[in-house]
Design a protein around this motif. Structure first.
Motif, PDB file in Angstrom:
ATOM      1  N   GLU A  48     -15.448  21.071  -4.140  1.00  0.00           N
ATOM      2  CA  GLU A  48     -16.361  20.653  -3.080  1.00  0.00           C
ATOM      3  C   GLU A  48     -15.709  20.631  -1.706  1.00  0.00           C
ATOM      4  O   GLU A  48     -16.270  20.103  -0.752  1.00  0.00           O
ATOM      5  N   LEU A  51     -17.918  21.943   1.195  1.00  0.00           N
ATOM      6  CA  LEU A  51     -19.272  21.441   1.395  1.00  0.00           C
ATOM      7  C   LEU A  51     -19.527  21.187   2.883  1.00  0.00           C
ATOM      8  O   LEU A  51     -18.642  20.732   3.589  1.00  0.00           O
ATOM      9  N   PRO A  52     -20.729  21.452   3.375  1.00  0.00           N
ATOM     10  CA  PRO A  52     -21.899  21.993   2.680  1.00  0.00           C
ATOM     11  C   PRO A  52     -21.986  23.526   2.722  1.00  0.00           C
ATOM     12  O   PRO A  52     -22.931  24.091   2.189  1.00  0.00           O
ATOM     13  N   THR A  53     -21.003  24.180   3.340  1.00  0.00           N
ATOM     14  CA  THR A  53     -21.060  25.640   3.490  1.00  0.00           C
ATOM     15  C   THR A  53     -21.010  26.339   2.144  1.00  0.00           C
ATOM     16  O   THR A  53     -21.800  27.252   1.865  1.00  0.00           O
ATOM     17  N   ILE A  55     -20.548  25.608  -2.178  1.00  0.00           N
ATOM     18  CA  ILE A  55     -20.646  24.583  -3.212  1.00  0.00           C
ATOM     19  C   ILE A  55     -20.076  25.139  -4.516  1.00  0.00           C
ATOM     20  O   ILE A  55     -20.013  26.355  -4.713  1.00  0.00           O
ATOM     21  N   ARG A 154     -19.650  16.423   8.731  1.00  0.00           N
ATOM     22  CA  ARG A 154     -18.597  15.904   7.846  1.00  0.00           C
ATOM     23  C   ARG A 154     -17.474  15.260   8.669  1.00  0.00           C
ATOM     24  O   ARG A 154     -16.865  14.273   8.250  1.00  0.00           O
ATOM     25  N   ASN A 252     -15.424  20.058   4.286  1.00  0.00           N
ATOM     26  CA  ASN A 252     -15.569  18.701   3.775  1.00  0.00           C
ATOM     27  C   ASN A 252     -14.286  17.919   4.085  1.00  0.00           C
ATOM     28  O   ASN A 252     -13.509  17.575   3.189  1.00  0.00           O
ATOM     29  N   SER A 256     -10.553  17.345   1.198  1.00  0.00           N
ATOM     30  CA  SER A 256     -10.122  18.751   1.147  1.00  0.00           C
ATOM     31  C   SER A 256      -8.605  18.832   1.258  1.00  0.00           C
ATOM     32  O   SER A 256      -8.003  18.253   2.170  1.00  0.00           O
ATOM     33  N   ARG A 292     -29.576  30.561  -3.085  1.00  0.00           N
ATOM     34  CA  ARG A 292     -28.261  30.881  -2.515  1.00  0.00           C
ATOM     35  C   ARG A 292     -27.884  32.353  -2.697  1.00  0.00           C
ATOM     36  O   ARG A 292     -26.827  32.776  -2.217  1.00  0.00           O
TER      37      ARG A 292
END
Length: 298
Positions: A48, A51-53, A55, A154, A252, A256, A292
């Protein structure tokens, strides 16, 4: 004209057809490998961190034409073996805010840069060679880039999270020297991203920041005796970088593993730039996510 001569044109046709079929078969066999090596490859997103780019379960297409395909000079990929490669001419350099797939430069030893072929990350480029990057209260900054870097929502979440709510092992950032820097994932820098040909003075601060890069480029051992940097025992007052480096972060930012912890990635570790999601599946159920499919990555 004898019978053999009458049949020879047909024999030539058959031979030519057979040769053409062999060429087509060879192309069909090798084309996928050619495309993966020189044009585009696909990777699965496991975490993750973007996220959000991106998933977990996304299949991302990595364009190798943008920065130029990396061609190996040696196929010795044993642990500790150096990366020997060259890069074909690309369409352009990697830019700030590109989503990039690259080999992670550090494994279990944060102080040493090593190439491992199957250890790759997808992160957003925050700093390119010659930039200065910083983090101020959770927000990413680049001195040569106007506008936002990464996902601001984020970053806002990180900004609003007090230090006391973040485990110390997550909060502390490179170079993990509280006496000289005290950097965290919320406040870091300014930090210069090395460019080939740039010279730095090897004082104590730069020794702490760039020691892994100097050792990676020279193959030597860099130490600091309190007043002077020494490379394999010989005094070294300053250093000229031989390679370009990049600074990458996950969108994120509260969760990360990225350059805030392990520092810089050498340019030769870059595989390509992510432009599309080919398709996506739920990691557990395997259910396809039609929304997606062929989604553009920005």
């Amino acid at each position: 004209m004898n019978p053999t001569e009458r049949k020879s044109p047909w024999r030539r046709i058959v031979r030519n057809a057979a040769g053409t079929a062999l060429v087509i078969a060879a192309l069909a066999l090798w084309m996928p490998y050619f495309v993966r090596a020189f044009v585009c490859d696909q990777f699965v997103v496991p975490s993750e961190s973007m996220l959000p780019t991106l998933i977990p379960g996304d299949r991302i297409l990595v364009n190798k034409l943008i920065a130029g395909a990396r061609i190996y000079r040696s196929f010795d990929f044993a642990e500790g073996a150096p990366l020997r490669s060259f890069r074909l001419p690309g369409l352009r350099k990697v830019r700030v805010n590109d989503v990039v797939v690259f080999n992670v430069p550090h494994g279990y030893d944060r102080d040493r840069i090593e190439f491992r072929i199957n250890y790759v990350y997808a992160k957003r480029c925050v700093g390119t060679p010659g930039d200065s990057v910083s983090i101020r209260n959770g927000y990413l900054r680049n001195n040569r880039h106007e506008g936002p870097v990464g996902d601001r929502e984020r970053q806002r979440q990180l900004a609003e999270t007090p230090d006391s709510a973040i485990p110390p092992t997550v909060l502390r950032a490179m170079p993990f020297d509280d006496s000289l820097f005290g950097w965290t994932i919320r406040n870091l820098g300014p930090l210069y991203v090395p460019r080939a040909g740039a010279k730095i003075a090897l004082d104590l601060r730069n020794f702490r920041l760039y020691k892994p890069l100097v050792e990676y480029e020279t193959g030597g051992s860099l130490s600091f005796d309190g007043r002077t940097a020494r490379l394999d025992g010989k005094p070294l007052a300053d250093y000229v970088f031989r390679k370009n480096y990049y600074f990458f972060c996950g969108d994120n930012v509260p969760n990360s593993k990225d350059s805030r912890y392990w520092g810089f990635a050498p340019e030769e570790f870059i595989i390509g730039v992510v432009k599309r999601i080919s398709y996506s599946e739920e990691p557990v159920s395997g259910r396809r996510r039609p929304e997606r499919r062929w989604k553009k990555v920005e």
